[in-house]
Structure formats: C-alpha cells, structure tokens
Write a protein that holds these residues in place. Structure first.
Motif, mmCIF file in Angstrom:
data_model
loop_
_atom_site.group_PDB
_atom_site.id
_atom_site.type_symbol
_atom_site.label_atom_id
_atom_site.label_comp_id
_atom_site.label_asym_id
_atom_site.label_seq_id
_atom_site.Cartn_x
_atom_site.Cartn_y
_atom_site.Cartn_z
ATOM 1 N N GLY A 1 36.720 45.146 39.283
ATOM 2 C CA GLY A 1 37.541 46.160 39.895
ATOM 3 C C GLY A 1 38.937 45.937 39.883
ATOM 4 N N TYR A 2 39.590 44.383 39.945
ATOM 5 C CA TYR A 2 40.801 44.389 39.741
ATOM 6 C C TYR A 2 41.181 44.442 38.376
ATOM 7 C CZ TYR A 2 42.219 43.305 44.235
ATOM 8 O OH TYR A 2 42.738 43.465 45.870
ATOM 9 N N ARG A 3 40.304 44.261 37.400
ATOM 10 C CA ARG A 3 40.779 44.097 36.069
ATOM 11 C C ARG A 3 40.796 45.559 35.693
ATOM 12 N NH1 ARG A 3 36.260 39.594 33.436
ATOM 13 N NH2 ARG A 3 37.826 37.904 34.028
ATOM 14 N N ASN A 4 39.783 46.760 36.127
ATOM 15 C CA ASN A 4 39.853 47.906 35.999
ATOM 16 C C ASN A 4 41.123 48.813 36.531
ATOM 17 O OD1 ASN A 4 37.403 47.362 34.191
ATOM 18 N ND2 ASN A 4 36.362 48.118 35.738
ATOM 19 N N LYS A 5 41.095 48.199 37.819
ATOM 20 C CA LYS A 5 41.927 49.333 38.849
ATOM 21 C C LYS A 5 43.033 48.737 39.478
ATOM 22 C CE LYS A 5 38.513 51.132 41.083
ATOM 23 N NZ LYS A 5 37.673 51.733 41.592
ATOM 24 N N GLY A 6 43.394 47.443 39.153
ATOM 25 C CA GLY A 6 44.472 46.674 39.893
ATOM 26 C C GLY A 6 45.657 47.250 39.526
ATOM 27 N N HIS A 7 46.066 47.880 38.415
ATOM 28 C CA HIS A 7 47.015 48.631 38.123
ATOM 29 C C HIS A 7 47.514 49.776 38.970
ATOM 30 C CE1 HIS A 7 45.108 52.076 36.316
ATOM 31 N NE2 HIS A 7 44.355 51.308 35.866
ATOM 32 N N GLY B 1 43.927 55.888 45.000
ATOM 33 C CA GLY B 1 42.190 55.685 45.515
ATOM 34 C C GLY B 1 41.919 54.749 44.710
ATOM 35 N N ALA B 2 42.442 53.536 44.575
ATOM 36 C CA ALA B 2 41.905 52.316 43.819
ATOM 37 C C ALA B 2 40.606 51.655 44.113
ATOM 38 C CB ALA B 2 42.781 51.279 43.863
ATOM 39 N N ASN B 3 40.368 52.062 45.516
ATOM 40 C CA ASN B 3 39.235 51.416 45.975
ATOM 41 C C ASN B 3 38.968 49.699 45.908
ATOM 42 O OD1 ASN B 3 38.004 53.871 47.207
ATOM 43 N ND2 ASN B 3 37.318 54.500 45.496
ATOM 44 N N LEU B 4 39.868 49.190 46.269
ATOM 45 C CA LEU B 4 39.879 47.667 45.956
ATOM 46 C C LEU B 4 39.845 46.967 47.308
ATOM 47 C CD1 LEU B 4 42.296 47.350 42.846
ATOM 48 C CD2 LEU B 4 39.895 47.043 42.949
ATOM 49 N N ASP B 5 39.685 47.626 48.403
ATOM 50 C CA ASP B 5 39.828 46.845 49.772
ATOM 51 C C ASP B 5 38.237 46.180 49.860
ATOM 52 O OD1 ASP B 5 37.683 48.811 51.709
ATOM 53 O OD2 ASP B 5 39.024 50.028 50.083
ATOM 54 N N LEU B 6 38.205 45.031 50.813
ATOM 55 C CA LEU B 6 36.942 44.292 50.918
ATOM 56 C C LEU B 6 35.783 45.123 51.201
ATOM 57 C CD1 LEU B 6 38.480 41.477 52.887
ATOM 58 C CD2 LEU B 6 37.480 41.165 50.609
ATOM 59 N N GLY B 7 36.176 45.979 52.195
ATOM 60 C CA GLY B 7 34.817 46.885 52.635
ATOM 61 C C GLY B 7 34.367 47.583 51.328
ATOM 62 N N PHE B 8 35.041 47.934 50.507
ATOM 63 C CA PHE B 8 34.396 48.801 49.300
ATOM 64 C C PHE B 8 33.416 47.997 48.314
ATOM 65 C CE2 PHE B 8 34.606 50.187 44.809
ATOM 66 C CZ PHE B 8 34.345 51.722 45.075
ATOM 67 N N PHE B 9 33.507 46.661 48.463
ATOM 68 C CA PHE B 9 32.615 45.594 47.795
ATOM 69 C C PHE B 9 31.561 45.016 48.699
ATOM 70 C CE2 PHE B 9 36.667 45.784 45.582
ATOM 71 C CZ PHE B 9 36.380 45.983 44.173
ATOM 72 N N GLY B 10 31.354 45.399 49.993
ATOM 73 C CA GLY B 10 30.462 45.060 51.031
ATOM 74 C C GLY B 10 30.852 43.775 51.675
ATOM 75 N N LYS C 1 47.312 38.447 42.029
ATOM 76 C CA LYS C 1 48.345 37.932 41.473
ATOM 77 C C LYS C 1 48.099 38.369 39.754
ATOM 78 C CE LYS C 1 50.497 33.450 40.398
ATOM 79 N NZ LYS C 1 50.312 31.807 40.730
ATOM 80 N N SER C 2 47.236 38.104 39.348
ATOM 81 C CA SER C 2 46.796 38.742 38.044
ATOM 82 C C SER C 2 47.173 40.048 37.605
ATOM 83 C CB SER C 2 45.545 38.326 37.505
ATOM 84 O OG SER C 2 45.440 36.717 37.802
ATOM 85 N N TYR C 3 46.730 41.000 38.401
ATOM 86 C CA TYR C 3 46.552 42.398 38.184
ATOM 87 C C TYR C 3 47.376 43.434 39.180
ATOM 88 C CZ TYR C 3 43.071 40.770 34.935
ATOM 89 O OH TYR C 3 42.501 40.250 33.744
ATOM 90 N N ALA C 4 47.791 42.798 40.283
ATOM 91 C CA ALA C 4 48.109 43.770 41.326
ATOM 92 C C ALA C 4 49.660 43.355 41.870
ATOM 93 C CB ALA C 4 47.266 44.099 42.359
ATOM 94 N N SER C 5 50.508 42.560 41.367
ATOM 95 C CA SER C 5 51.640 42.034 41.704
ATOM 96 C C SER C 5 52.872 42.991 40.896
ATOM 97 C CB SER C 5 51.809 40.561 41.150
ATOM 98 O OG SER C 5 51.697 40.424 39.749
ATOM 99 N N LYS C 6 53.703 42.422 40.266
ATOM 100 C CA LYS C 6 54.731 43.196 39.603
ATOM 101 C C LYS C 6 54.180 43.769 38.168
ATOM 102 C CE LYS C 6 57.737 42.758 43.004
ATOM 103 N NZ LYS C 6 58.914 41.985 42.713
ATOM 104 N N VAL C 7 52.988 43.575 37.878
ATOM 105 C CA VAL C 7 52.424 44.164 36.600
ATOM 106 C C VAL C 7 50.949 44.518 36.759
ATOM 107 C CG1 VAL C 7 51.904 43.356 34.299
ATOM 108 C CG2 VAL C 7 53.729 42.195 35.313
ATOM 109 N N GLY C 8 50.748 45.788 36.080
ATOM 110 C CA GLY C 8 49.421 46.282 36.209
ATOM 111 C C GLY C 8 49.021 46.520 34.973
ATOM 112 N N ILE C 9 47.964 46.435 34.516
ATOM 113 C CA ILE C 9 47.384 46.630 32.999
ATOM 114 C C ILE C 9 46.019 47.749 32.950
ATOM 115 C CG2 ILE C 9 46.169 44.336 33.062
ATOM 116 C CD1 ILE C 9 46.694 44.218 29.823
#
Length: 919
Positions: A83-89, A104-113, A145-153
């Motif tokens: 999810g972070y690789r796909n939508k962290g940006h 609507g990134a849906n990256l909160d803990l609850g989204f993954f159960g 840190k890898s996908y949702a800091s000052k850089v999103g890919i």
C-alpha cells in the motif's frame, strides 16, 4: 504491485495451499505473492525455530508455515507494505506551502485490519524490506520514511520487475543514506548561486520581466546533480529544453553564462549583430558550454532556443539529441542525455508533451530516455491547479509509457538531489523516461510586474512569509547537521553575502571554456545567404557513371529476399521504362537524389506517416519479404556510400514529428532531413513549429536549418481536407530569404532541388508542394541527361514556343495545373499562348521572370492557379511581382479550400482552364 486483500478474507487452509504451491514451484504463484512467501523462507534457511525441516530443493518434501505465524496478519502487513509503495505518494509531504488534499489513500492501520495494539507485535514481513523480523511500528515507520515523507513515488503501473526492484531498492535503502559534507556543501553552494542571481536582479532591475526562479531555486542544485551524476555514468553531452521561468538563472549558474553577458542584454548594451537576425528576448535565447564535474569529467551542455509557446521546444530537444547520438556517438544513447524542464500548467495542458512521450520508445525517435523535471509552481499565470487539470497530478500522463514519477518537496534540497540522482541512474540503467515533480512555489506573479494577490490572495499571504530554499537548508544544517556541516553552513552564509556584493559591484567573471564539436564546425563553415545566391542555383548534376551505379542498385535486392509480386512488378516496370523509353519517374528521381547524397558522404533522414511506402504507394523505399515480413532498405547497399539512409514511418502526429525533425536538422547541417505529411492539408496540425521555428528561427536565434517539408498538394476532387497544403500561409511568412517554397513538376527538377539543400553554402528550410496523382503522370518523367547535367530550374519556359514575337498570351502557373493548361494548349493548337512554370515561388525568381516578360513583350500575362483567389500564390505575387502586369485566373474566393463534390470540382477545374484560353 497488487493488493492481496482477497487473500486476507480467505481461510487459513486456502492460504496454506497457496504456500504449498509456492514450495513446489515458486513460478506457479503470482510474482508479488511469491515475494511474500519468500519473506518467510529466511526462517527456514536459519533452521526454523519450531523445528521444522527445510524442504528439499525439488519440492517433494512438504514444508509447513511457521506455527507461530498469524498468516492473515502477516498478509495484512505485506498489504500495508504494498500500500505504501503504491499509494504513499498520496500522503507524502511534498507541498512546502500548504496542506495537501485528501486523495483517499487508505493507508491508516484500520484499513489493513490493524489496531494500535498490533504496533509492537513482530512480523516476518519485515524481511521483505530489509528489516528482519521486526515490529509493525518499525515497518510502518520505515515505509512512511521511504514513501510518505518529503518524497512520494508513483510506479505501481510499471510491469517490468527489474525497474520495480531498482526503484524500491532506491527508495527503501539508498535514499536513507546520509550525504557527505562535500555534497551538502555543493548543494548549499548551488542554492547560494541561485538565490544570489535572483537577489541581484531584484536589486538592480526591479520590476523588469525576468521570469524569476524564486521559490524554485532548488532547480539549480538539482540540474547540477543530474549533470554530475550523468557525467560519472558516461554521459558526454546534455541537451536541455525549457520555457522562460528560471531560464536566466540556469544560463548563469548551470550553463556558465557570465552576468556581464546576460546583463548587457538586459541593459541593451550588447552589440546587436542584426546581420544575423533581428533577435529575440533574452529569456528565449540558447547557449552552449563545457562544464567539468567534481570527478573531473567534461560534459558538453546545450540549452536550446525556444519560443513563448510552452512545451514547443520539447520535440526539438529530443530530435536534436537523436541527431547528435547518430552523428557523434554512433547511436549510443547513453552518451547524450535530453532534459526537459516543464511547468506544471504546461505539462498538463499542452498536448505536445503527450506526443513527445509517445515517441520515447519508437525506433525512429528513441533517444535512450529523457529526464523530465517539473518546476511545479502550483499555478499557471493566474489559474489554480484545480482549474488547470482533471488528473491528480500534472505528471499523470507519465503512466502512459510506464515512466516513474518522483514527487518531491522543493524546500528539501537534499531530497530533491537524491531524487534526481536516482532518476539519472534509472535513465542510464534502463534508457527510459523518468519524471521529477518538484513541488515548489512562485514568489512573484507570472512576471515581476504582475500582482498575484489579485487572484490568489490566500496563497500569496503564505508565500510572503515563507523562507526561500537556501534559508530553509541553511537552517536545517545549523540545527540538525554534524558539527562540520554546521561550520560549513556558517561559512557559506558569509560567502553568500560576499558573493552577492561582488555581483552588485560588477566584479569580472570568467566564462566557461568551450570547444566546438564536429557538427558545430560544419555549421561554422557555412554562411548567411544573400539575394544574389538565388539568381541561379548551384550545379547539382551527378556523373553518368554514378547515375548508372545508383539506378542499378536501387532496382536490386538480396538473393534471399522475396518481395511481394506486385511490388516486384512495380520495380520491373521502372527498369523497363528506363530501358525502353529512357525515362525516370518521380519516385525513382527522388530516391536517386537520396542515394547520390549518400554517395557524397551525407546522411539522409526521412520520417512521416507511411513514408517508407509512401501515402500514394509510389516510393517503396523499404520493401517487405512476402514470406517472413523482413524489411529491406533499398538504399542500404550502395557501393562506396559513406552516408546512411534512415527512413521511419512516424506515429500519427504532425506537431511532434515535425518538431523532432527540425531539431534533428538543427544538430547537423551535413544531413538532409525531410518530413512528409500524409496529405499537405494536415501540416497545419504542426503550425506552431512552422510559425515559431521554421519560418522565424534564423531571424530570432541565428540558427539556420535545412529541414525539408514535403506537402502533397493539388486539386483532384478529393474534398476540402485532401486538396490544399495552404500555400498562401507559407508565402505570407516568406521574407528575408527565410525559406524556400517550391511547387515542382518534373522528377529531375525535384532531384536537383533536394541535392541543392546540401550544395548551398547556407541552409534554408524547403517547403515543397508535392504531387499526388501526378506522381505517375508520364509528363513528370525526366531523361538521364536531366540528372547528369545542370541544376535546379526556378522557372521553366514553354519549350513548344517557336516564335516568341507571335505569343499574345502568357499563362504562368505552378504545379499540377500546368499539365491541364499544357494539354489544353496542345489539344486546341493554341500556338499563340505560352505556358510558363514557376517551380520556385520563394525566393521569387524575379530576374528570370523579368527576362521572360521581355521575351514575350507583346503578350498579356495571367497567373493561373487551381486554388481559390484568396488562397494559393495569387496575393503573394500581386504584392511581390510588381515588375509584371498580370491578371489572375482562379477559383472564386472561398472559406473552404475545395468543394466536396466531384462533379462541382470537375466543373470548376474546366472553367479555370477554359477561361485561361478564352479570356
């Protein structure tokens, strides 16, 4: 990269069965799921805490999942990684000015159960990201840190696993490596230079238009890092295309153009060499330099000149880079790097960007990958981004060619530099396009005299209080840097103010050294044209022996090649035509011109829609084997030829492809470069290239160009979109010998016109209105002697006239209508009428026409054209041919180029011809 949410809702037994499938044959399961299961095999490799044995290599022994494994939770953790690789940006902190919208990134803990209670539980999934078995908290922290800091890919749409692995490794491992003090110093130094330049301008030329880079100064260390990284990876030349925003700053701080040089243009004290053109504004001009990178590599830099038409320079840059690769680097694209610097509004709004992207992987247009650097100001003139595009990002079109996008906060100079270094390595590794979307801001209005608060008061109240990127980075180093970095930042702060004062005090700078490349030396050997150059054409004939050699070679193919029977007959008919009648048809005359140039050592490049065969199935420059579809280039085996013939069917584009060919021709004056429109009518899809580059480039930028446009033109009853290449528009743009406009009627004259493009001691674009049905008209054929003698004929007199004194009427015309008039004259026996062909309409062959006016001094003259009176050459000739008194015979003025009814066309055509002889 997939989201395996369907697995987390499955039974443990189903998941167990998937694992057994993996153990038996890893290739049998989904690649992403295979990676997930591989994440557990580390434990088996280490002896398995639960005492299970390692499965046999052949998979015959069934392995069990670890007993302490909560498989659903593990898959959920892996889903979170994906999810972070796909939508962290979507949640990355890339905006330096304001909070980002919820996408609507849906990256909160609850989204993954998960709940907060799971954060300190250990997960095997940590092995997939190099952390080993570790807590969910650590996994989450690493992914943020890898996908949702000052850089999103953005790269989820890439199907090539090698590219995906490269990017994940870059973001999850390499990106976190700290920079050396030397690199931090380089970044701060470049930021200083960028800010000094803008402060200098704002102090000394307050209110003047300069399209400042303020707010986006991190562009300077970014470009510096691209060039340095590229140099270390074997790049010898970088070609840059950009619009006006920040151009002067880049000229000073990347290209090495001195302040003195730049500001003599600002103050109007630069010596104006108007013998080489009327010039352009300072933020449109090009420049070249050689820079030495920190590791001692020399890189040749070229900034292409551009018009204000945003993104129009893009195809020119890639065409220029392709030509340089072909002529200097033996088509090794790793040695030359195109960089396109975009604005956020223009990359989203200008369709030419899409056309250039579609070229990127095509055989005829590939340049080994382009780095696209977006200076994302979040605004276009006065238009907010949400009014400027429908997509989430201005770079969303990158997905069409699976090009990754690195979105990065322009205030984080280190992150920007790391991104461009990754991008440069990616380009060199995969020879594919890649985008950097640097989100920043525009300190002032669109230009410095414009007040942005009229339209964006809220945004600009934030910008007014915001420190510039140099101040942000200096503060960061002082607060967070190592002791050495803090001292360096303090020293650089002092140097910043000292350097700024030097610039204000006009301390002399030394320009960068520059060494001319071979194509540039060829350009320097040419000269500007004069009016006298067009009184007559240079000799372009070839020897009889060369004619025989080339003709014979064109009519052959390898013994193991089987052309289509129909094509074989076409070529046999050409041989028969020459052997029995001594005639050369249009297509053969054209190929002879190209072949003769190859023999002279010149390259020929041609592209356009369907050019290998020809729209009208006449050229057949490339044949296909009827059994295996293998291609055979008919000009590829000419004995003694050192030049190469490159011909490519283009994709369905006019604007982009013509721009590419203009750029190709701009790079090398020793190549004949041609673009053919499918029908001439379609060339107005490339009107920007014609108006801004082809017609005006020499005057604006002192850049000659010999590109040839072949525009099928002629009224044959095919309707308003298949009749006219809009000759009147080209002629209206003709002045100061800026281009050559021809409408040629014989195969030999076409041959000479093409050879003349290289024979001249200067270069001019040539616009030829070429035939369609008349490609096979016997009256267009020429004899061998026409090719082995003489030169291009600007005007062709009526060869049937025996007594000039007896001529009472002269019908002078151009192109296809000549054959209708000649046929009518012969049929009626109108021996008192002369039909004269004007083969070159511009530069107007004034002296030759004046001589004929004297020859037929008792005749009444009429210009005859197929086009309506408000089109064609009529108005141009009325304005420019003042020495001859003539009337005009044409179709009636019309809003449309031609009728769509065949019967009406025939009536109109007959009326033109009848009127010409009856008036």
């Amino acid at each position: 990269m997939k989201d395996f949410s369907y697995i987390t809702s499955s039974s443990p037994a189903f998941i167990e069965s998937l694992y057994q499938d993996f153990v038996k044959d890893p290739a049998a399961v989904d690649p992403e799921l295979r990676k997930f299961f591989e994440g557990f095999d580390f434990a088996i490799e280490q002896g398995q805490a639960n005492g299970q044995e390692k499965p046999a290599a052949n998979g015959t022994q069934v392995s069990q999942l670890p007993a302490d494994l909560d498989i659903k939770k593990e898959i959920a953790a892996y889903r979170m990684i994906l999810g972070y690789r796909n939508k962290g940006h979507l949640i990355a902190k890339t905006n330096p000015i304001r909070t980002r919208r919820d996408r609507g990134a849906n990256l909160d803990l609850g989204f993954f159960g998960f709940t907060e209670a799971d954060l300190d539980k250990n997960f095997y999934a940590g092995n997939r990201i190099g952390l080993g078995t570790t807590s969910l908290r650590n996994i989450l922290s690493h992914m943020e840190k890898s996908y949702a800091s000052k850089v999103g890919i953005e790269f989820k749409y890439i199907s090539d696993q090698g590219k995906v692995d490269f990017l994940t490794n870059a973001m999850e491992k390499e990106f976190h490596q700290p920079l050396s003090i030397e690199k931090e110093k380089r970044i701060l130094e470049k930021l200083n230079h960028g800010v000094i330049f803008e402060k200098f301008l704002h102090t000394k030329y307050i209110g003047q238009k300069r399209f400042s880079l303020e707010g986006g100064e991190t562009t300077i260390p970014a470009l510096d890092a691209i060039i340095n990284t590229a140099g270390s990876l074997g790049v010898q030349e970088v070609v840059i295309g950009m619009a006006h925003r920040g151009r002067l700053n880049i000229l000073a701080n990347i290209m090495g153009k001195t302040y003195e040089h730049i500001f003599s243009e600002f103050e109007g004290t630069a010596m104006m060499d108007q013998t080489m053109g009327s010039g352009d504004v300072k933020y449109h001009m090009g420049y070249s330099s050689d820079v030495e990178t920190p590791d001692g590599k020399t890189v040749h830099l070229k900034l292409c000149p551009n018009p204000s038409h945003l993104e129009a320079v893009d195809p020119v840059v890639v065409g220029f880079a392709r030509a340089k690769a072909d002529v200097l680097y033996e088509s090794e694209y790793d040695k030359i790097l195109p960089i396109l610097i975009h604005g956020d509004a223009s990359i989203a709004g200008q369709g030419i960007v899409y056309e250039v992207l579609q070229m990127s992987k095509l055989e005829g247009y590939n340049t080994g990958g382009t780095i696209h650097f977006v200076i994302n100001n979040q605004i276009g003139f006065t238009t907010d981004f949400d009014e400027a595009r429908s997509s989430d990002y201005c770079t969303s079109l990158a997905a069409t060619v699976q090009a990754p996008v690195l979105h990065v906060n322009g205030d984080d100079a280190e992150a920007v530099v790391k991104c461009v270094e990754i991008a440069t390595r990616y380009r060199q590794e995969f020879n594919q396009d890649i985008f950097i979307d640097m989100v920043c801001y525009r300190k002032h209005g669109h230009n410095e005299g414009d007040d942005p608060k009229f339209t964006q008061p809220g945004l600009y109240s934030l910008i007014d209080k915001h420190p510039n990127p140099r101040e942000v980075y200096t503060t960061y180093l002082l607060e967070n840097g190592e002791p050495g970095a803090k001292q360096m930042a303090q020293d650089m702060e002092k140097k910043f103010w000292s350097d700024l004062q030097d610039r204000l005090d006009e301390v002399k700078q030394n320009p960068l050294p520059y060494k001319y490349q071979l194509p540039e030396k060829a350009w320097r050997s040419l000269r500007r044209s004069t009016e006298e150059d067009f009184d007559s054409s240079p000799v372009t004939a070839i020897s009889s022996s060369n004619f025989d050699l080339l003709f014979d070679q064109l009519m052959q193919w390898p013994d193991d090649f089987k052309p289509l029977k129909k094509v074989e007959k076409i070529i046999q008919d050409k041989v028969k035509l020459f052997q029995e009648e001594g005639k050369i048809d249009w297509a053969t005359g054209e190929l002879l011109a190209y072949a003769s140039l190859l023999l002279d050592g010149n390259d020929v490049r041609m592209s356009g829609q369907d050019v290998r065969r020809g729209t009208f199935s006449h050229r057949h420059a490339v044949l296909r084997d009827e059994q295996n579809n293998k291609a055979y280039n008919r000009l590829s085996r000419i004995p003694g030829a050192k030049g190469q013939f490159r011909i490519f069917n283009s994709f369905l584009s006019e604007y982009g492809v013509l721009g590419f060919e203009y750029g190709y021709a701009m790079a090398n004056p020793l190549s004949l470069v041609l673009w053919e429109a499918q029908f001439g009518d379609f060339c107005n899809g490339a009107q920007t290239m014609i108006d801004q580059f082809i017609a005006a480039g020499e005057q604006k930028w002192n850049r000659m160009n010999g590109v040839v446009l072949l525009l099928p033109h002629g009224y044959e009853g095919q309707g308003p979109e298949h009749s006219s290449a809009r000759m009147e528009r080209f002629l209206q743009m003709c002045a100061e010998q800026n281009m050559v406009v021809t409408n040629i009627t014989t195969s030999s004259n076409f041959f000479h016109a093409l050879r003349r493009q290289i024979a001249w001691p200067f270069r001019k674009p040539m616009i030829n209105f070429s035939p369609k049905a008349n490609l096979r008209l016997p009256d267009t054929y020429s004899t061998k002697e026409d090719f082995t003698n003489g030169s291009f004929k600007e005007v062709i007199d009526d060869a049937t006239v025996e007594n000039a004194a007896g001529i009472r009427k002269v019908l002078f015309c151009s192109g296809k209508v000549y054959f209708d008039l000649a046929a009518k004259k012969q049929k009626d026996g109108a021996n008192d009428v002369a039909v004269v062909r004007v083969e070159q309409l511009y530069p107007l062959p004034q002296k030759q026409l004046d001589a004929l006016y004297q020859k037929y001094d008792k005749a009444t003259w009429f210009w005859v054209q197929e086009e309506p009176l408000n089109m064609g050459a009529a108005s141009f000739l009325k304005m420019n041919l003042a020495t001859i008194n003539f009337g005009v015979i044409s179709r009636q003025p019309s809003a449309s180029t031609a009728t769509g009814y065949a019967k009406v066309h025939a009536q109109e055509q007959a009326e033109i011809v009848d009127t010409a002889f009856s008036i």
